[in-house]
Design a protein around this motif. Sequence first.
Motif, PDB file in Angstrom:
ATOM      1  N   VAL A  52       0.782  -1.219  -0.170  1.00  0.00           N
ATOM      2  CA  VAL A  52      -0.083   0.130  -0.093  1.00  0.00           C
ATOM      3  C   VAL A  52       0.833   1.303  -0.119  1.00  0.00           C
ATOM      4  CG1 VAL A  52      -1.632   1.274   1.121  1.00  0.00           C
ATOM      5  CG2 VAL A  52      -2.195  -1.173   1.042  1.00  0.00           C
ATOM      6  N   MET A  53       1.932   1.260   0.823  1.00  0.00           N
ATOM      7  CA  MET A  53       2.785   2.644   0.554  1.00  0.00           C
ATOM      8  C   MET A  53       3.500   2.730  -0.359  1.00  0.00           C
ATOM      9  SD  MET A  53       6.561   2.953   2.501  1.00  0.00           S
ATOM     10  CE  MET A  53       7.345   2.337   0.632  1.00  0.00           C
ATOM     11  N   CYS A  54       3.685   1.651  -1.084  1.00  0.00           N
ATOM     12  CA  CYS A  54       4.286   1.924  -2.673  1.00  0.00           C
ATOM     13  C   CYS A  54       3.299   2.415  -3.461  1.00  0.00           C
ATOM     14  CB  CYS A  54       4.915   0.507  -3.362  1.00  0.00           C
ATOM     15  SG  CYS A  54       6.296  -0.115  -2.120  1.00  0.00           S
ATOM     16  N   GLN A  55       2.055   1.868  -3.765  1.00  0.00           N
ATOM     17  CA  GLN A  55       1.168   2.542  -4.167  1.00  0.00           C
ATOM     18  C   GLN A  55       0.649   3.872  -3.846  1.00  0.00           C
ATOM     19  OE1 GLN A  55      -2.664  -0.164  -4.216  1.00  0.00           O
ATOM     20  NE2 GLN A  55      -1.854  -0.627  -6.322  1.00  0.00           N
ATOM     21  N   VAL A  56       0.633   4.382  -2.711  1.00  0.00           N
ATOM     22  CA  VAL A  56       0.257   5.668  -1.994  1.00  0.00           C
ATOM     23  C   VAL A  56       1.424   6.565  -2.547  1.00  0.00           C
ATOM     24  CG1 VAL A  56       0.080   7.039  -0.247  1.00  0.00           C
ATOM     25  CG2 VAL A  56      -1.000   4.881  -0.295  1.00  0.00           C
ATOM     26  N   LYS A  57       2.799   6.260  -2.610  1.00  0.00           N
ATOM     27  CA  LYS A  57       3.864   7.196  -2.915  1.00  0.00           C
ATOM     28  C   LYS A  57       4.108   6.975  -4.345  1.00  0.00           C
ATOM     29  CE  LYS A  57       6.099   7.247   1.657  1.00  0.00           C
ATOM     30  NZ  LYS A  57       7.538   6.762   2.309  1.00  0.00           N
ATOM     31  N   GLY A  58       3.493   6.347  -5.096  1.00  0.00           N
ATOM     32  CA  GLY A  58       3.556   6.243  -6.512  1.00  0.00           C
ATOM     33  C   GLY A  58       4.698   5.461  -7.041  1.00  0.00           C
ATOM     34  N   TYR A  59       5.382   4.586  -6.229  1.00  0.00           N
ATOM     35  CA  TYR A  59       6.431   3.787  -6.668  1.00  0.00           C
ATOM     36  C   TYR A  59       5.878   2.735  -7.611  1.00  0.00           C
ATOM     37  CZ  TYR A  59       8.782   5.764  -2.500  1.00  0.00           C
ATOM     38  OH  TYR A  59       9.083   6.578  -1.606  1.00  0.00           O
ATOM     39  N   LYS A  60       6.530   2.328  -8.423  1.00  0.00           N
ATOM     40  CA  LYS A  60       6.252   1.211  -9.404  1.00  0.00           C
ATOM     41  C   LYS A  60       6.659  -0.069  -8.789  1.00  0.00           C
ATOM     42  CE  LYS A  60       5.790   4.086 -13.556  1.00  0.00           C
ATOM     43  NZ  LYS A  60       6.267   4.465 -14.720  1.00  0.00           N
ATOM     44  N   ILE A  61       6.340  -0.314  -7.491  1.00  0.00           N
ATOM     45  CA  ILE A  61       6.887  -1.585  -6.845  1.00  0.00           C
ATOM     46  C   ILE A  61       5.777  -2.213  -6.422  1.00  0.00           C
ATOM     47  CG2 ILE A  61       8.212  -2.459  -4.926  1.00  0.00           C
ATOM     48  CD1 ILE A  61       9.694   0.189  -5.118  1.00  0.00           C
ATOM     49  N   ARG A  62       5.524  -3.774  -6.747  1.00  0.00           N
ATOM     50  CA  ARG A  62       4.610  -4.482  -6.020  1.00  0.00           C
ATOM     51  C   ARG A  62       5.163  -5.474  -5.073  1.00  0.00           C
ATOM     52  NH1 ARG A  62       3.516  -8.425  -9.132  1.00  0.00           N
ATOM     53  NH2 ARG A  62       5.210  -7.911 -10.709  1.00  0.00           N
ATOM     54  N   CYS A  63       4.482  -5.783  -4.009  1.00  0.00           N
ATOM     55  CA  CYS A  63       5.170  -6.544  -3.001  1.00  0.00           C
ATOM     56  C   CYS A  63       3.810  -7.537  -2.562  1.00  0.00           C
ATOM     57  CB  CYS A  63       5.217  -5.514  -1.723  1.00  0.00           C
ATOM     58  SG  CYS A  63       6.280  -6.579  -0.333  1.00  0.00           S
ATOM     59  N   ASN A  64       4.332  -8.799  -2.647  1.00  0.00           N
ATOM     60  CA  ASN A  64       3.409  -9.821  -2.505  1.00  0.00           C
ATOM     61  C   ASN A  64       3.942 -10.869  -1.464  1.00  0.00           C
ATOM     62  OD1 ASN A  64       0.796  -9.583  -4.374  1.00  0.00           O
ATOM     63  ND2 ASN A  64       2.580  -9.021  -5.399  1.00  0.00           N
ATOM     64  N   SER A  65       3.180 -11.763  -0.879  1.00  0.00           N
ATOM     65  CA  SER A  65       3.586 -12.837  -0.012  1.00  0.00           C
ATOM     66  C   SER A  65       3.398 -14.153  -0.466  1.00  0.00           C
ATOM     67  CB  SER A  65       3.147 -12.690   1.371  1.00  0.00           C
ATOM     68  OG  SER A  65       1.906 -12.689   1.542  1.00  0.00           O
ATOM     69  N   VAL A  66       4.005 -15.125  -0.278  1.00  0.00           N
ATOM     70  CA  VAL A  66       4.053 -16.367  -0.749  1.00  0.00           C
ATOM     71  C   VAL A  66       3.669 -17.539   0.694  1.00  0.00           C
ATOM     72  CG1 VAL A  66       4.799 -18.501  -2.043  1.00  0.00           C
ATOM     73  CG2 VAL A  66       5.075 -16.261  -2.910  1.00  0.00           C
ATOM     74  N   HIS A  67       2.821 -18.262   0.565  1.00  0.00           N
ATOM     75  CA  HIS A  67       2.639 -19.143   2.035  1.00  0.00           C
ATOM     76  C   HIS A  67       2.678 -20.618   1.628  1.00  0.00           C
ATOM     77  CE1 HIS A  67       1.192 -15.275   4.150  1.00  0.00           C
ATOM     78  NE2 HIS A  67       0.955 -15.225   2.989  1.00  0.00           N
ATOM     79  N   PRO A  68       3.875 -21.104   1.580  1.00  0.00           N
ATOM     80  CA  PRO A  68       4.226 -22.494   1.226  1.00  0.00           C
ATOM     81  C   PRO A  68       3.519 -23.634   2.407  1.00  0.00           C
ATOM     82  CG  PRO A  68       6.169 -21.701   0.888  1.00  0.00           C
ATOM     83  CD  PRO A  68       5.101 -20.479   1.592  1.00  0.00           C
ATOM     84  N   GLY A  69       2.894 -24.711   2.023  1.00  0.00           N
ATOM     85  CA  GLY A  69       2.846 -25.644   2.790  1.00  0.00           C
ATOM     86  C   GLY A  69       4.088 -26.552   3.175  1.00  0.00           C
ATOM     87  N   ALA A  70       4.061 -27.976   3.521  1.00  0.00           N
ATOM     88  CA  ALA A  70       5.140 -28.459   3.668  1.00  0.00           C
ATOM     89  C   ALA A  70       5.802 -29.061   2.376  1.00  0.00           C
ATOM     90  CB  ALA A  70       4.765 -29.769   4.353  1.00  0.00           C
ATOM     91  N   ILE A  71       7.043 -28.368   2.141  1.00  0.00           N
ATOM     92  CA  ILE A  71       7.747 -28.611   0.809  1.00  0.00           C
ATOM     93  C   ILE A  71       9.153 -29.428   1.269  1.00  0.00           C
ATOM     94  CG2 ILE A  71       8.959 -27.395  -1.077  1.00  0.00           C
ATOM     95  CD1 ILE A  71       6.074 -26.882  -0.947  1.00  0.00           C
ATOM     96  N   GLU A  72       9.338 -30.224   0.500  1.00  0.00           N
ATOM     97  CA  GLU A  72      10.553 -31.225   0.719  1.00  0.00           C
ATOM     98  C   GLU A  72      12.026 -30.271   0.685  1.00  0.00           C
ATOM     99  OE1 GLU A  72      12.987 -34.179   1.860  1.00  0.00           O
ATOM    100  OE2 GLU A  72      10.783 -33.791   2.152  1.00  0.00           O
TER     101      GLU A  72
END
Length: 252
Positions: free
Chosen positions: A168-188
């Motif tokens: 949200v900060m990046c959008q509000v400040k006009g930065y062309k930066i996206r930020c997402n999270s990845v939530h893995p389960g059990a991975i070998e």
Amino acid sequence: MGRVSGKIALVTGGGSGLGAADCELLAQEGATVVVTDVRIETAEAVAQRIGSGAIAIALDVASEQSWIAVIAEIDRRFGRLDILVNNAGVVLVADVEQTTLEQFRWVNAIMSEGVFLGCQHAIPLMNKGGGGSIINMSSTGALLGYPIYLAYSAAKGAVRSMTKSVAVMCQVKGYKIRCNSVHPGAIETPMVQEAEGRIGIEEQVAEGVLPPDAKGHPRDVANMVLYLASDESRFVTGAEFVVDNGLTIRPF
């Protein structure tokens, strides 16, 4: 091929497990990858496997000075940063009664403060290059109650919330930066092997659709990271992507 062609990517904890898989796939798809790890020898091994599309740099994600030095080196070499994968992590098997304050702070210094420092110091360089994508590795531990992974779950929960704030900060400040999270389960991965008391003993992951109790392959998570790193996900920010074979939706 070429889904992230020409992009510069920094992956933390890139010397093994999910981080190594992220580095290898991003490089295969055209990115120049900066493989970082607190254990430089493991980062170097991954970079050597990749070849000319990767370099290895030592990074202690819990140290602000280490972050400053690594970002400065990337700026010196490339003048830009397009992709940041905050992946570095540790696991502590202990519930709230067993976890010491020192252990709690250690786990969170790496996986909560480390992500904070990564975002904070990468954003100016991303802006210099015209934007980018930050991908923060969280976990199903941020979504479910795991008594024996108290500190780990707390850190991953912080990553989940932090991701949305940064987006949200990046959008509000006009930065062309996206930020997402990845939530893995059990991975070998080596981390899961350690948590299950079978260090160095690898289980094979079958191809195709997997049964409910199966573990995933690191490539399953890397594929999601690649999507979020690419311009294909340009309309996606502040979101959480669960890669868990349906674990979090099963009522049993």
